[in-house]
Design an enzyme around this catalytic site. Structure first.
Site, PDB file in Angstrom:
ATOM      1  N   SER A   8       0.841  -1.198   0.000  1.00 49.55           N
ATOM      2  CA  SER A   8       0.000   0.000   0.000  1.00 49.55           C
ATOM      3  C   SER A   8       0.882   1.256   0.000  1.00 49.55           C
ATOM      4  CB  SER A   8      -0.894   0.022   1.244  1.00 49.55           C
ATOM      5  OG  SER A   8      -1.375   1.339   1.447  1.00 49.55           O
ATOM      6  N   HIS A  34      -1.097  -1.765  -4.005  1.00 54.47           N
ATOM      7  CA  HIS A  34      -2.459  -1.627  -3.459  1.00 54.47           C
ATOM      8  C   HIS A  34      -2.754  -0.137  -3.347  1.00 54.47           C
ATOM      9  CE1 HIS A  34      -5.758  -2.897  -0.658  1.00 54.47           C
ATOM     10  NE2 HIS A  34      -5.497  -1.744  -0.074  1.00 54.47           N
ATOM     11  N   ASP A  36      -5.041   2.834  -2.379  1.00 51.44           N
ATOM     12  CA  ASP A  36      -6.171   3.164  -1.490  1.00 51.44           C
ATOM     13  C   ASP A  36      -6.836   4.459  -1.914  1.00 51.44           C
ATOM     14  OD1 ASP A  36      -4.155   1.787   0.994  1.00 51.44           O
ATOM     15  OD2 ASP A  36      -6.160   1.050   0.494  1.00 51.44           O
ATOM     16  N   MET A  38      -9.775   7.080  -1.538  1.00 49.93           N
ATOM     17  CA  MET A  38     -10.771   7.480  -0.534  1.00 49.93           C
ATOM     18  C   MET A  38     -11.458   8.761  -1.009  1.00 49.93           C
ATOM     19  SD  MET A  38      -8.507   6.905   2.879  1.00 49.93           S
ATOM     20  CE  MET A  38      -7.374   5.524   2.950  1.00 49.93           C
ATOM     21  N   HIS A  65      -8.205  -0.232  -4.213  1.00 47.52           N
ATOM     22  CA  HIS A  65      -9.096  -0.462  -3.067  1.00 47.52           C
ATOM     23  C   HIS A  65      -9.967   0.780  -2.928  1.00 47.52           C
ATOM     24  CE1 HIS A  65      -9.450  -1.013   1.609  1.00 47.52           C
ATOM     25  NE2 HIS A  65     -10.609  -1.116   0.977  1.00 47.52           N
ATOM     26  N   MET A  67     -12.379   2.966  -1.295  1.00 44.30           N
ATOM     27  CA  MET A  67     -13.107   3.291  -0.070  1.00 44.30           C
ATOM     28  C   MET A  67     -13.955   4.516  -0.410  1.00 44.30           C
ATOM     29  SD  MET A  67     -10.038   2.482   2.572  1.00 44.30           S
ATOM     30  CE  MET A  67      -8.839   2.483   1.246  1.00 44.30           C
ATOM     31  N   MET A 136     -10.822  -6.189   6.246  1.00 42.65           N
ATOM     32  CA  MET A 136     -10.093  -5.080   6.881  1.00 42.65           C
ATOM     33  C   MET A 136      -9.849  -5.405   8.348  1.00 42.65           C
ATOM     34  SD  MET A 136      -9.896  -2.525   4.597  1.00 42.65           S
ATOM     35  CE  MET A 136      -9.434  -1.216   5.683  1.00 42.65           C
ATOM     36  N   GLY A 141      -9.267   4.204   6.341  1.00 40.50           N
ATOM     37  CA  GLY A 141      -9.024   5.656   6.286  1.00 40.50           C
ATOM     38  C   GLY A 141      -7.581   6.023   6.530  1.00 40.50           C
ATOM     39  N   ASP A 170      -6.013  -6.638   5.296  1.00 44.83           N
ATOM     40  CA  ASP A 170      -5.531  -5.286   5.017  1.00 44.83           C
ATOM     41  C   ASP A 170      -5.603  -4.432   6.282  1.00 44.83           C
ATOM     42  OD1 ASP A 170      -6.730  -2.631   2.761  1.00 44.83           O
ATOM     43  OD2 ASP A 170      -4.845  -2.908   3.850  1.00 44.83           O
ATOM     44  N   GLY A 171      -4.395  -4.091   6.804  1.00 43.96           N
ATOM     45  CA  GLY A 171      -4.386  -3.164   7.950  1.00 43.96           C
ATOM     46  C   GLY A 171      -3.555  -3.717   9.106  1.00 43.96           C
ATOM     47  N   SER A 193       2.807   0.748   5.880  1.00 41.89           N
ATOM     48  CA  SER A 193       3.812   1.413   6.730  1.00 41.89           C
ATOM     49  C   SER A 193       4.935   0.452   7.141  1.00 41.89           C
ATOM     50  CB  SER A 193       3.170   2.025   7.973  1.00 41.89           C
ATOM     51  OG  SER A 193       2.194   1.169   8.488  1.00 41.89           O
TER      52      SER A 193
END
Ligand code: DX5
Ligand code: ZN
Length: 211
Positions: A8, A34, A36, A38, A65, A67, A136, A141, A170-171, A193
């Protein structure tokens, strides 16, 4: 099943395409990037739109992804911009079946995402029709959050019923939590991260794959 890693880019400065393309060179041993997206409505945060995909320079599979609310309204822009896979949230759409059919016609891989608190029964009917389920393990977010363990129960039950389906977590994935996700039955780990904070991203990817 072989464990695949999706990287990500949320923790990077995604407004600077040079930063993104340089970072992607350092993670070219991953299986996918990936992305993200939003919209500030489905989640309070806003990130980037399809134009980022047009500027990304990578051989990695681009998995988006979404969101976003009403993903059906914007998917075509991302497919046109080069997305190989689209993951949308069951909480954001009224008729998932229609969108799934549309995505299949467009020959992209179809993923359905579940927020941590969304029960599995919300996707039971469409599970047979999707290529991937994204569970998730953080509140959508933000990157850099701690993994929530409870959603791993959903991974377990999906794996029991669908031995061959792609299940992504994911997360909050790092060298310690990766094992929990794999043990629950995930075969795709999405991480941001942990990979980009490590001074050897390729080693970090290897550690996740072999957790
Ligand atoms: C959160 C995103 C995740 C996030 C993962 O809303 O969907 O993909 O970027 O980031 P880390 O690995 O830092 O938890
Ligand atoms: Zn994500």
């Amino acid at each position: 099943m072989i464990v695949k890693v999706g990287v990500s880019i949320l923790s990077l400065d995604y407004n600077d395409i040079t930063v993104i393309n340089q970072a992607l060179m350092r993670v070219d041993t991953a299986n996918s990037v990936h992305l993200d997206v939003m919209d500030g409505k489905f989640v309070p945060q806003k990130t980037f739109d399809h134009t980022l995909l047009e500027k990304i320079d990578t051989k990695l599979n681009k998995i988006v992804h979404l969101m976003v609310k009403q993903p059906e309204k914007i998917v075509d822009k991302y497919i046109k911009a080069g997305a190989e896979g689209i993951i949308f949230h069951i909480e954001a759409i009224r008729s998932p079946k229609k969108l799934i059919e549309h995505l299949k016609k467009k020959k992209v891989s179809v993923g359905i995402a579940l927020n941590p608190e969304t029960p599995l029964k919300k996707i039971e009917k469409i599970l047979p029709d999707v290529d991937l389920v994204l569970v998730m393990t953080v509140k959508p977010g933000k990157g850099g959050q701690k993994m929530m363990k409870t959603p791993l129960k959903k991974v377990k039950s999906i794996r029991k019923k669908y031995p061959m389906k792609d299940i992504a977590v994911d997360g909050g994935i790092n060298a310690d939590t990766a094992y929990l996700a794999i043990e629950a039955g995930a075969n795709i780990l999405v991480s941001g991260s942990y990979i980009f904070n490590s001074n050897d991203p390729k080693l970090a990817i290897d550690l996740l794959r072999n957790a």
